[in-house]
Design a protein around this motif. Structure first.
Motif, PDB file in Angstrom:
ATOM      1  N   LEU A 219       0.826  -1.205   0.000  1.00 56.28           N
ATOM      2  CA  LEU A 219       0.000   0.000   0.000  1.00 56.28           C
ATOM      3  C   LEU A 219       0.864   1.260   0.000  1.00 56.28           C
ATOM      4  CD1 LEU A 219      -2.893  -0.855   2.499  1.00 56.28           C
ATOM      5  CD2 LEU A 219      -3.062  -0.528   0.027  1.00 56.28           C
ATOM      6  N   ILE A 220       1.899   1.269   0.836  1.00 56.33           N
ATOM      7  CA  ILE A 220       2.773   2.447   0.909  1.00 56.33           C
ATOM      8  C   ILE A 220       3.462   2.683  -0.426  1.00 56.33           C
ATOM      9  CG2 ILE A 220       4.791   3.455   2.039  1.00 56.33           C
ATOM     10  CD1 ILE A 220       4.071   1.804   4.521  1.00 56.33           C
ATOM     11  N   VAL A 221       3.974   1.606  -1.029  1.00 54.45           N
ATOM     12  CA  VAL A 221       4.695   1.735  -2.303  1.00 54.45           C
ATOM     13  C   VAL A 221       3.755   2.206  -3.413  1.00 54.45           C
ATOM     14  CG1 VAL A 221       5.964   0.491  -4.084  1.00 54.45           C
ATOM     15  CG2 VAL A 221       6.427   0.019  -1.681  1.00 54.45           C
ATOM     16  N   LEU A 222       2.579   1.600  -3.519  1.00 57.34           N
ATOM     17  CA  LEU A 222       1.652   1.937  -4.604  1.00 57.34           C
ATOM     18  C   LEU A 222       1.146   3.376  -4.489  1.00 57.34           C
ATOM     19  CD1 LEU A 222      -0.437  -1.364  -4.780  1.00 57.34           C
ATOM     20  CD2 LEU A 222       1.398  -0.628  -6.306  1.00 57.34           C
ATOM     21  N   ILE A 223       0.766   3.784  -3.281  1.00 58.71           N
ATOM     22  CA  ILE A 223       0.287   5.155  -3.101  1.00 58.71           C
ATOM     23  C   ILE A 223       1.405   6.156  -3.358  1.00 58.71           C
ATOM     24  CG2 ILE A 223      -0.580   6.788  -1.379  1.00 58.71           C
ATOM     25  CD1 ILE A 223      -2.159   4.487  -0.155  1.00 58.71           C
ATOM     26  N   SER A 224       2.618   5.818  -2.947  1.00 52.55           N
ATOM     27  CA  SER A 224       3.766   6.695  -3.213  1.00 52.55           C
ATOM     28  C   SER A 224       4.003   6.836  -4.711  1.00 52.55           C
ATOM     29  CB  SER A 224       5.019   6.136  -2.535  1.00 52.55           C
ATOM     30  OG  SER A 224       4.866   6.093  -1.131  1.00 52.55           O
ATOM     31  N   MET A 225       3.853   5.743  -5.441  1.00 51.22           N
ATOM     32  CA  MET A 225       4.025   5.799  -6.891  1.00 51.22           C
ATOM     33  C   MET A 225       2.996   6.719  -7.533  1.00 51.22           C
ATOM     34  SD  MET A 225       4.818   1.765  -7.676  1.00 51.22           S
ATOM     35  CE  MET A 225       4.832   1.987  -9.462  1.00 51.22           C
ATOM     36  N   GLY A 226       1.749   6.670  -7.046  1.00 48.73           N
ATOM     37  CA  GLY A 226       0.712   7.532  -7.604  1.00 48.73           C
ATOM     38  C   GLY A 226       0.991   9.004  -7.346  1.00 48.73           C
ATOM     39  N   LEU A 227       1.397   9.338  -6.121  1.00 40.71           N
ATOM     40  CA  LEU A 227       1.691  10.737  -5.789  1.00 40.71           C
ATOM     41  C   LEU A 227       2.932  11.232  -6.534  1.00 40.71           C
ATOM     42  CD1 LEU A 227       1.019  10.618  -1.945  1.00 40.71           C
ATOM     43  CD2 LEU A 227      -0.383  11.747  -3.678  1.00 40.71           C
ATOM     44  N   THR A 228       3.946  10.386  -6.634  1.00 37.96           N
ATOM     45  CA  THR A 228       5.152  10.763  -7.361  1.00 37.96           C
ATOM     46  C   THR A 228       4.851  11.016  -8.837  1.00 37.96           C
ATOM     47  OG1 THR A 228       6.553   9.481  -5.859  1.00 37.96           O
ATOM     48  CG2 THR A 228       7.478  10.037  -8.013  1.00 37.96           C
ATOM     49  N   SER A 229       3.991  10.166  -9.400  1.00 38.07           N
ATOM     50  CA  SER A 229       3.626  10.326 -10.809  1.00 38.07           C
ATOM     51  C   SER A 229       2.958  11.677 -11.050  1.00 38.07           C
ATOM     52  CB  SER A 229       2.684   9.189 -11.227  1.00 38.07           C
ATOM     53  OG  SER A 229       2.211   9.378 -12.544  1.00 38.07           O
ATOM     54  N   ARG A 230       2.109  12.100 -10.130  1.00 43.90           N
ATOM     55  CA  ARG A 230       1.435  13.387 -10.297  1.00 43.90           C
ATOM     56  C   ARG A 230       2.437  14.538 -10.247  1.00 43.90           C
ATOM     57  NH1 ARG A 230      -4.319  13.351  -9.274  1.00 43.90           N
ATOM     58  NH2 ARG A 230      -4.114  15.572  -8.875  1.00 43.90           N
ATOM     59  N   TYR A 231       3.388  14.466  -9.304  1.00 44.55           N
ATOM     60  CA  TYR A 231       4.417  15.511  -9.251  1.00 44.55           C
ATOM     61  C   TYR A 231       5.262  15.504 -10.521  1.00 44.55           C
ATOM     62  CZ  TYR A 231       4.175  17.721  -4.660  1.00 44.55           C
ATOM     63  OH  TYR A 231       3.796  18.497  -3.591  1.00 44.55           O
ATOM     64  N   SER A 232       5.601  14.318 -10.995  1.00 42.49           N
ATOM     65  CA  SER A 232       6.417  14.220 -12.205  1.00 42.49           C
ATOM     66  C   SER A 232       5.707  14.852 -13.401  1.00 42.49           C
ATOM     67  CB  SER A 232       6.730  12.745 -12.490  1.00 42.49           C
ATOM     68  OG  SER A 232       7.469  12.605 -13.680  1.00 42.49           O
ATOM     69  N   ARG A 233       4.404  14.617 -13.506  1.00 41.58           N
ATOM     70  CA  ARG A 233       3.648  15.194 -14.617  1.00 41.58           C
ATOM     71  C   ARG A 233       3.559  16.716 -14.499  1.00 41.58           C
ATOM     72  NH1 ARG A 233      -1.503  12.474 -13.278  1.00 41.58           N
ATOM     73  NH2 ARG A 233      -2.404  13.585 -15.055  1.00 41.58           N
TER      74      ARG A 233
END
Length: 429
Positions: A219-233
């Motif tokens: 859960l921590i990894v997946l949610i972190s990936m989603g938030l990181t993706s938004r910042y990257s975009r």
């Protein structure tokens, strides 16, 4: 391009006031993750069968936990008949902690699902109200499913290795369950108390507890990936606008007003993104604390056993100790690096602003720079600590310190089985 009106270019490319998509791949993947988590007892769907199954798993775990706590009390009070080997105080405490982690993980994951509807609505709302067009992340869905599969398979393989190391390679087939349960759950059941009707549910619940432990890290990894993706975009969008301004030669008053408007919308997008990170952080802070605590505890434990018991243990068990330790360390690294990427990507936009030509500087760009440089955005354990790359060094230093203390006070009479339990079905799976 030098004669192209800046505002017209933005309208043509839909960088400002775009039509945002009505779906989000991250939320779709998370919905599937929660739906599948119902199999291990997490309340991941609003169906009556899920409520019944989740309640059943929780009740069984609570019964096992109460019995494990009673066994620890008996050992500490001197009432226990047998306190050697897998029934020592250390083994009983390890088993108790293992099932405590499973219970808390089940409760926290179910609580997260209950609040996920509100979080996902906020997630979509932030995406839609952003007045800038951010590029899509075409690989996010594929990367998330890879992480799910990889962590699940590795966790099951590590659990299987713990079973093999407990029963040995020479165990007759009709004794596999009995030998495994008496070794891995010796802190709960004595030899004369053994029954197949009791042992099979224990083996099943041991696997469930193992998957619950793995699920909290996922859960921590997946949610972190989603938030990181938004910042990257967002960072990609900002980089495009910076590149556009460098090519734009027309700087009349109308264009300048458009530029200020553009940067204000960018700044507002970063504000909304930071707000979203904090909302998510509030929701998963408890899971982060639990994950860090249990991973740290069992890393210390497996390292201690690998060092002190490797001389007297069977080769297969020694292999298990260090394989389990390696998987735990690798999992901690994945969790911390995935979460720390949020903080890293929240600062990347500053690089584009610092290198931007001062000729195109405006007040909104300055406000964004001030906002990004002073606002610390990262996931945390309820504010007690932040998941950044530096925490890996802090954890490594703490592990080494505690290992030296444990080795100094090591009781040479400690049985080499005492914490294989920790993992064999009662520990680090």
């Amino acid at each position: 391009m030098s004669k192209t009106n800046y505002g017209q270019f933005l309208r043509n490319t839909n960088l400002i006031l775009p039509k945002q998509p009505n779906h989000d791949e991250f939320l779709m993947v998370m919905e599937n993750v929660f739906r599948c988590s119902c199999l291990i007892g997490v309340l991941g769907a609003k169906k009556w069968i899920c409520y019944v199954w989740s309640a059943f798993i929780l009740i069984v775990l609570l019964v096992m936990e109460s019995q494990a706590i009673w066994k620890v009390i008996k050992a500490l009070a001197g009432w226990a008949i047998d306190t050697a080997g897998q029934r020592s105080v250390t083994a009983r405490l390890a088993g108790t902690i293992f099932y405590t982690i499973a219970i808390i993980s089940l409760i926290l994951a179910s609580k997260l699902f209950r609040s996920w509807g509100e979080l996902s609505a906020l997630w979509v709302r932030v995406e839609r109200v952003m007045a800038v067009k951010v590029p899509s992340d075409g690989t996010l869905k594929r990367r998330m499913y890879f992480i799910i599969g990889f962590m699940t398979v590795c966790s099951l393989l590590e659990h299987l290795l713990s079973i093999v190391s407990a029963i040995g390679l020479d165990c007759p087939s009709y004794l596999i369950i009995k030998r495994y349960i008496l070794i891995s759950h010796g802190f709960m059941i004595l030899r004369h108390e053994y029954s197949d009707w009791y042992a099979i549910p224990l083996a099943f619940m041991s696997t469930i507890a193992t998957m619950l432990w793995n699920f909290q890290d996922q859960l921590i990894v997946l949610i972190s990936m989603g938030l990181t993706s938004r910042y990257s975009r967002l960072n990609q969008c900002l980089a495009k606008i910076c590149a556009l301004e460098k090519k734009q030669m027309d700087s009349d008053q109308k264009t300048e007003a458009t530029k200020v408007y553009t940067w204000r919308k960018l700044r507002e997008a970063y504000v909304k993104q930071a707000m979203l990170v904090r909302k998510v952080d509030d929701a998963i802070g408890g899971i982060i604390i639990l994950s860090c605590f249990c991973n740290f505890y069992f890393i210390c434990l497996q390292l201690f056993l690998g060092i002190t018991q490797s001389q007297s243990s069977e080769p297969l068990r020694t292999v298990y100790y260090f394989t389990s330790l390696g998987w735990l360390c690798f999992r901690v690294i994945i969790v911390v690096l995935a979460a720390s990427d949020i903080n890293v990507h929240s600062q990347i936009a500053l690089n584009h602003i610092y290198t931007h030509d001062t000729l195109y500087y405006n007040i909104e760009m300055g406000r964004l720079q001030d906002q990004l440089s002073k606002d610390y955005v990262a996931l945390s354990g309820k504010g007690f600590f932040y998941l950044s790359k530096s925490i890996l060094l802090q954890m490594a230093g703490a592990v080494i310190t505690y290992e030296l203390v444990l080795i100094q006070f090591d009781d040479k009479g400690t049985d080499d089985v005492q914490l294989n339990l920790t993992k064999n079905g009662v520990g680090v799976d």
